[in-house]
Design a protein around this motif. Structure first.
Motif, mmCIF file in Angstrom:
data_model
loop_
_atom_site.group_PDB
_atom_site.id
_atom_site.type_symbol
_atom_site.label_atom_id
_atom_site.label_comp_id
_atom_site.label_asym_id
_atom_site.label_seq_id
_atom_site.Cartn_x
_atom_site.Cartn_y
_atom_site.Cartn_z
ATOM 1 N N LYS A 1 25.230 47.727 44.186
ATOM 2 C CA LYS A 1 26.447 49.288 44.455
ATOM 3 C C LYS A 1 27.395 49.621 43.609
ATOM 4 O O LYS A 1 27.210 50.396 43.374
ATOM 5 N N ALA B 1 26.032 51.109 40.623
ATOM 6 C CA ALA B 1 25.523 51.976 40.934
ATOM 7 C C ALA B 1 26.931 53.187 40.719
ATOM 8 O O ALA B 1 26.856 54.326 40.448
ATOM 9 N N ILE B 2 27.599 52.721 41.465
ATOM 10 C CA ILE B 2 29.304 53.104 41.500
ATOM 11 C C ILE B 2 29.816 53.199 39.501
ATOM 12 O O ILE B 2 30.161 54.770 39.614
ATOM 13 N N LYS C 1 27.864 53.549 36.872
ATOM 14 C CA LYS C 1 26.782 54.371 36.458
ATOM 15 C C LYS C 1 27.743 55.734 36.652
ATOM 16 O O LYS C 1 27.923 56.706 35.249
ATOM 17 N N LYS C 2 28.228 56.118 38.259
ATOM 18 C CA LYS C 2 28.815 57.287 38.140
ATOM 19 C C LYS C 2 29.793 58.021 37.103
ATOM 20 O O LYS C 2 30.187 58.914 37.094
ATOM 21 N N LYS D 1 28.974 59.014 32.939
ATOM 22 C CA LYS D 1 28.215 59.330 33.282
ATOM 23 C C LYS D 1 29.854 60.744 34.022
ATOM 24 O O LYS D 1 29.809 61.910 32.801
ATOM 25 N N GLU E 1 30.862 55.682 48.184
ATOM 26 C CA GLU E 1 29.928 55.973 47.086
ATOM 27 C C GLU E 1 28.861 57.229 46.928
ATOM 28 O O GLU E 1 29.000 58.354 45.702
ATOM 29 N N GLU E 2 28.534 57.815 48.070
ATOM 30 C CA GLU E 2 28.221 58.724 48.296
ATOM 31 C C GLU E 2 28.675 60.233 47.743
ATOM 32 O O GLU E 2 28.860 61.384 46.926
ATOM 33 N N ASP F 1 29.370 60.501 44.108
ATOM 34 C CA ASP F 1 27.829 61.105 43.349
ATOM 35 C C ASP F 1 28.471 62.546 44.053
ATOM 36 O O ASP F 1 27.900 63.014 42.925
ATOM 37 N N ASN F 2 27.992 63.147 44.382
ATOM 38 C CA ASN F 2 28.060 64.369 44.805
ATOM 39 C C ASN F 2 29.228 64.961 44.258
ATOM 40 O O ASN F 2 29.381 65.894 43.259
ATOM 41 N N ASP G 1 27.849 65.284 40.107
ATOM 42 C CA ASP G 1 27.083 65.887 40.713
ATOM 43 C C ASP G 1 27.424 67.399 39.728
ATOM 44 O O ASP G 1 27.886 68.327 39.266
#
Length: 410
Positions: free
Chosen positions: A164, A167-168, A170-171, A174, A366-367, A370-371, A374
């Motif tokens: 987890k 992943a955060i 990397k976001k 990015k 976390e979600e 992600d949103n 994007d």
């Protein structure tokens, strides 16, 4: 003499060997085995019914990108948790994972840990010898699992936590890398035009025998300036970046200043805030579910937030909780956590399910990160294209203005 040979064997480390051979059916087979020497590999293959035709020690320097990174540790954590869950002994699990890994540096790390475990050292002590790859949080959770006899369960939590958090990260990378990369490309393109293209137009304009438009003359002067001082400017900029990176690593005040400023940036700031809250909640959930006391857990949580502003705030929270203050009230006093987060933590405290509620907070944010990343990418694409169009288009227009002027005169 026998004692001496035993001592020598005890310090030998297993290394990976690549081998080729034929099985009982005569078919060609190949693979990789971790052992102390070639003779041990041949013996192991004979026990498997394989006649070895070629055995060679794997080069420890082969391949690129051999540095062990956080992603490798996250994958290793999941593999180890899965193998222990399948009933594979700890030492054998390390051997299997190490033999199957492509990075020599990761293989050496796992073989070192395996050797320590075979020598009687506990897993958490073996991991603690490599603080560059296994932080205090990782080691403490492993120790808690060993002491509680629930190593498999705790390793599963660690693996989920590492996955987890990676992943955060990397976001967030990015979100920061994309606009920076495009702007760097725009700067490079503009510099190439100023150094190589504009001078060609300048030589053409000299034959016109007329004054150039002010905009065109300004671009030509800028081109001459870049040609004359471009190398010096590049060196100064490069030295400035190097000095900043050097100072950033060694000055906590500078890091705090940059972290505080980054949280206030438009577009990027809200993402960084949400990412820090997600890491806070995920780490708190993992630590508390492992049975770590809240005060001790908050100390590990502080270092996992990834931002000095939040780190200092969590350490203040720890001090307040240690004196009897409720976690909810301590969070409110920082002024950094949204009301929704504070209320969910309060519910978790009241119901005795702090790990569950903080886990829900982590999943939500976390979600959300992600949103947000994007959405930011979608919004920045037209903006960045507009910046590129303005930079390159301005240079093109400046070079064609004299031609348009000449055409109107004719």
């Amino acid at each position: 003499m026998a004692q001496a040979s035993t001592a020598i064997r005890s310090v030998q480390r297993d290394v990976p060997f690549n081998w080729e051979g034929r099985d009982r059916k005569g078919q060609k087979v190949k693979g990789r085995t971790v052992a102390q020497n070639e003779q041990a590999v041949r013996g192991e293959l004979r026990r498997q019914g394989i006649a070895a035709t070629r055995i060679r020690k794997q080069s420890q320097s082969r391949g690129v990108g051999g540095k062990v990174d956080a992603g490798d540790i996250a994958i290793f954590s999941r593999q180890l948790a899965t193998m222990l869950g399948a009933g594979i002994p700890l030492v054998q699990a390390f051997e299997i994972i190490g033999a199957g890994h492509e990075k020599p540096s990761m293989q050496r790390l796992l073989m070192d840990i395996k050797g320590d475990i075979e020598g009687g050292t506990s897993l958490h002590e073996s991991l603690g010898k490599h603080p560059l790859y296994f932080d205090d949080l990782y080691v403490n959770l492993t120790e808690a699992g060993e002491q509680a006899g629930a190593l498999e369960s705790l390793l599963d939590k660690i693996a989920t936590y590492k996955e987890k958090t990676e992943a955060i990260k990397k976001k967030v990378k990015k979100a920061l890398f994309y606009p920076a990369a495009v702007l760097v490309v725009a700067l490079i393109v503009t510099t190439i035009l100023l150094i190589f293209v504009i001078p060609q137009f300048e030589s053409l304009f000299k034959g016109f025998g007329a004054d150039l438009p002010a905009f065109t003359q300004a671009v030509i002067d800028l081109s001459k300036f870049v040609q004359r001082f471009g190398v010096f400017i590049g060196v100064v900029i490069g030295a400035g970046f190097w000095f900043f990176a050097y100072s950033y690593k060694r000055s906590r005040k500078l890091r705090e200043l940059m972290d505080r400023m980054s949280l206030k940036l438009p577009i990027i700031g809200p993402i960084l805030n949400k990412a820090a809250i997600a890491r806070f909640a995920r780490t708190l959930s993992t630590m508390f579910s492992a049975g770590v006391p809240l005060v001790e857990a908050l100390e590990s949580v502080a270092g996992a937030t990834g931002n000095i502003v939040y780190e200092d705030a969590v350490m203040k929270m720890r001090d307040e909780v240690a004196t009897g203050q409720r976690l909810q009230r301590a969070m409110e006093n920082t002024g950094l956590f949204p009301n929704m987060v504070v209320q969910m933590i309060a519910v978790g405290e009241e119901s005795g399910s702090l790990d569950t509620m903080s886990g829900k907070v982590a999943s939500f944010y976390e979600e959300d990160v992600d949103n947000a990343v994007d959405s930011m990418s979608s919004l920045l694409e037209p903006l960045i294209m507009a910046i590129l169009g303005v930079l390159v288009g301005s240079l093109v227009i400046a070079m064609y203005l004299p031609i348009f002027k000449l055409g109107s005169v004719v």
